[in-house]
Design an enzyme around this catalytic site. Structure first.
Site, PDB file in Angstrom:
ATOM      1  N   SER A 565       0.841  -1.191   0.000  1.00 34.56           N
ATOM      2  CA  SER A 565       0.000   0.000   0.000  1.00 34.56           C
ATOM      3  C   SER A 565       0.882   1.249   0.000  1.00 34.56           C
ATOM      4  CB  SER A 565      -0.963  -0.046   1.186  1.00 34.56           C
ATOM      5  OG  SER A 565      -1.958   0.936   1.070  1.00 34.56           O
ATOM      6  N   HIS A 685      -7.983  -5.112  -0.871  1.00 37.38           N
ATOM      7  CA  HIS A 685      -6.708  -4.454  -0.586  1.00 37.38           C
ATOM      8  C   HIS A 685      -5.786  -5.323   0.256  1.00 37.38           C
ATOM      9  CE1 HIS A 685      -3.989  -1.131  -0.540  1.00 37.38           C
ATOM     10  NE2 HIS A 685      -4.039  -0.982   0.771  1.00 37.38           N
TER      11      HIS A 685
END
Length: 711
Positions: A565, A685
């Site tokens: 991320s 994610h």
């Protein structure tokens, strides 16, 4: 899956005319997915061999282990847990009572079998949590809102569940799949922040409006009760059902570090008047504040990272005198707080090692340390159930370290029996070791960054490590959003990295870099690497790498790095800015194209962290840490790029996979031969939706890195 809107793949809307890879932003187009599946096949053909399978299975054993600690949340007389294992890969939502929980093998009542639900409904549901409705006094909890994601992403379906019958309520609340925030207002009313059509979302893809949904109503019929500007991040309304303190609270999240809080008084929202960068939370009759920058009020200045408390009604009337509960020092920061019936529990970091402080409001808010010992470990403390008269001052205490399996204990804060103001916590559960750590040790070091700042890092290595630069080392970092990287047990990384041996018999080492942008030293540490100062996070990480090399722990040929991320953005900047330091890099679910990140998935919500590339002045500095563009700064034949695995997930609706795709494709088009790409087709994610997928994701990363810096 859905394709990106047309305006998001238009080179005139934030792209550049020479960008020939915008077609990879078409999320599930035939051309884009053909490329993805081709890259997956190439990567898997190279990595997915017997060594990979062995590593994947060892990691899966850890993730599926039946003797893991089932962490619980107390509601009424029951203790609730969500559990995944090899027999239940999608998981079980279940509960037990205290006497049973204390046993080695508790007797669990299964509330929802997600695997069975997925099979019955033909949807690969991923459990995303449940919100319980507070029952009437003397009654048991009976209703919950269960959140289920169809692919592991942030979008969820919300369904009303009846605990006595163990079934979804026929004709009950059922909200369609979307990025939804929801709160019980009462048994027949919800506050819902979700997508209700045109104009209801912010540019960050979250809800702009909140509606009061009555039982039996459609969302279209529900009354709008709160709304924010479309340029802000999100709106939500929650109902505080604490007996004696019932109230509705609305939140306008302007960006990650600025927000407004409102309390409903009769038929209007009343703003809690503080600067937008002062965090606000309510607990019973108190309002608590956490400033991100110096906050001056009535002649008193509260430093960033402090905890300030006032009586809510007095504050709203303008007559309160706020008092400081905690003030950070140069080496301490407040990480979190919780409340028992009569005390405040503070989780504090001292040079990235945990401390627990207990605040006693009845004794002029005096602070007392909970003496636990164990330096270079992490502790967390939280209340068991502050509303239960029988255990209102009980707390959970968890202890973990890189080489120390997690332990769960329970204690009670008491009036005054010992200096710590509490009983000695009693161990309830303890997880066994997942690998032989007897020959390993943990140490902390400090590197000096380019501007002279001392940057802490943890090192996990075999004892008596030869300092000849030949040891395989894996560095990890994040450096963003005020997130702290603290010691935690390396259950999966142990068998996946530490205990492996090179042909010469060397075992792996692991390093966690506590770089600026994180929260290890509070807001000041975070703000030091915001926006135009972003480069400091990357300089810090590079400084740690250089320190490891200078100390003889490793060398470029044996140094790997990993991040996800925002940590993936960190890895992208290591690839393009510091390729001379690393032999291999794993770059996961990353931001990489910082020219277009605000137009992709939830990227607009991160402008406060990185800057706005559509503002010319901002783009000047954002360009300097956009890896996709930094590739253009030098000819490929002039750079020896580290071997790079770039990976993502098709269903990631937070960052999205398209930036990772474009970065990998661009490097390949430049003739960089040691870059590989892999994309999970679900998992959101997190990159994985169950333990098997998580084990595969981790093994893919470890195997790639080990083959380049280990053997």
């Amino acid at each position: 899956m859905t394709s990106a809107p047309a305006h998001d793949i238009d080179s005139t809307a934030g792209g550049t005319p020479e960008d020939q890879l915008l077609w990879l932003e078409e999320l599930d187009s035939e051309r884009a997915m053909e490329w993805v599946l081709g890259q997956n096949a190439r990567t898997e053909a190279e990595l997915f061999d017997a060594d990979f399978a062995a590593t994947q299975q060892e990691i899966l054993k850890v993730l599926d282990a039946a003797d893991r600690i089932p962490m619980v949340t107390k509601r009424g007389e029951h203790y609730y847990n969500f559990w995944r294992d090899s027999e239940h890969p999608k998981g079980l939502w279940r509960r037990t009572d205290w006497e049973s929980y204390k046993q080695e093998d508790p007797d669990w009542e299964v509330l929802l079998d997600v695997d069975a639900l997925a099979a019955a409904e033909g949807t690969d549901w991923v459990f995303s949590g449940a919100q319980m409705l507070r029952p009437a006094p003397g009654e048991e909890y009976a209703r919950a809102l269960v959140k289920l994601s169809p692919d592991g992403g942030d979008q969820v379906r919300v369904r009303e569940f009846d605990l006595p019958s163990l079934a979804f309520v026929p004709g009950g609340f059922d909200l369609p799949v979307a990025k939804t925030n929801v709160s019980w207002a009462d048994a027949d009313t919800l506050f819902v922040a979700t997508d209700v059509g045109e104009g209801s979302l912010t540019r960050s893809s979250y809800a702009r409006t909140v509606r009061r949904l009555l039982r039996g109503q459609s969302l279209a019929e529900a009354e709008e009760i709160f709304a924010i500007d479309q340029s802000h991040v999100l709106a939500y309304v929650s109902h505080d059902s604490t007996p004696g303190y019932e109230r509705d609270v609305a939140h306008d999240v302007i960006d990650f570090y600025n927000s407004k809080t409102f309390v409903r008084r009769e038929d209007r929202w009343v703003h809690v008047e503080v600067p937008t960068d002062v965090g606000v939370s309510l607990h019973r009759g108190w309002v608590l504040f956490s400033p991100q920058t110096p906050w001056t009020r009535d002649g008193a200045t509260h430093v960033p990272g402090s905890l300030v408390l006032a009586d809510l009604e007095e504050f709203m009337a303008g007559t309160a005198t706020p008092r400081e509960i905690f003030v950070p020092t140069a080496s301490t920061s407040l990480q979190s707080i919780d409340f028992t019936a009569n005390h405040i529990l503070l989780n504090v970091l001292q040079d990235v090692s945990s401390q627990i402080l207990v605040c006693d409001p009845a004794n002029d808010f005096a602070l007392s340390p909970l003496d636990i010992g164990s330096p270079l470990h992490s502790f967390s403390i939280s209340a068991v159930d502050d509303e239960d008269p029988a255990c209102g001052d009980d707390f959970w205490l968890t202890l973990t370290g890189f080489l120390t399996p997690t332990t769960l204990a329970r204690g009670t804060v008491t009036a005054d029996p010992d200096p710590a103001g509490s009983t000695v916590p009693q161990v309830v559960k303890g997880a066994p070791a997942r690998f032989d750590a007897g020959d390993f040790e943990v140490s902390q070091h400090f590197a000096v960054s380019d501007d002279g700042t001392r940057v802490p890092y943890f090192q996990v290595s075999p004892r008596e490590l030869p300092l000849d630069g030949k040891n395989p080392v894996l560095m990890n970092g994040y450096g963003g959003f005020q997130t702290s990287l603290t010691p935690s047990y390396l259950g999966a990384l142990g068998p996946g990295w530490l205990v492996r041996r090179t042909a010469a018999g060397r075992r792996g080492s692991y390093v966690v870099a506590n770089i600026r942008g994180g929260g290890e030293y509070g807001p000041r540490w975070h703000r030091a690497a915001l926006r135009e100062n972003r480069h400091r996070a990357y300089e810090d990480f590079a400084a740690v790498a250089r320190d490891l090399i200078a100390r003889g722990v490793t060398s470029r040929e044996h140094l790997a790095a990993t991040g996800r991320s925002n940590g993936g953005l960190l890895m992208g900047n290591m690839i393009t800015g510091y390729p001379e330091l690393f032999g291999a890099i794993s770059c996961g679910v990353p931001l990489l194209d910082m020219r277009r990140y605000t137009r992709l998935a939830a990227g607009h919500s991160w402008i406060a962290e990185y800057g706005d590339p559509d503002v010319p002045g901002d783009w000047e500095f954002v360009r300097t840490f956009s890896p996709y563009h930094r590739l253009d700064d030098a000819l490929p034949e002039g750079i020896d790029y580290p071997a790079s695995l770039i990976w993502s997930a098709t269903s990631d609706d937070r960052v999205g996979p398209v930036q990772a795709r474009k970065m990998a494709a661009k490097m390949m088009d430049m003739g960089v031969g040691n870059v590989r790409y892999h994309e999970s087709l679900d998992g959101g994610h997190a990159g994985a939706s169950d333990n098997n997928a998580t084990a595969t994701m981790l093994a893919t990363s470890y195997e790639f890195l080990w083959r380049h810096v280990g053997d």
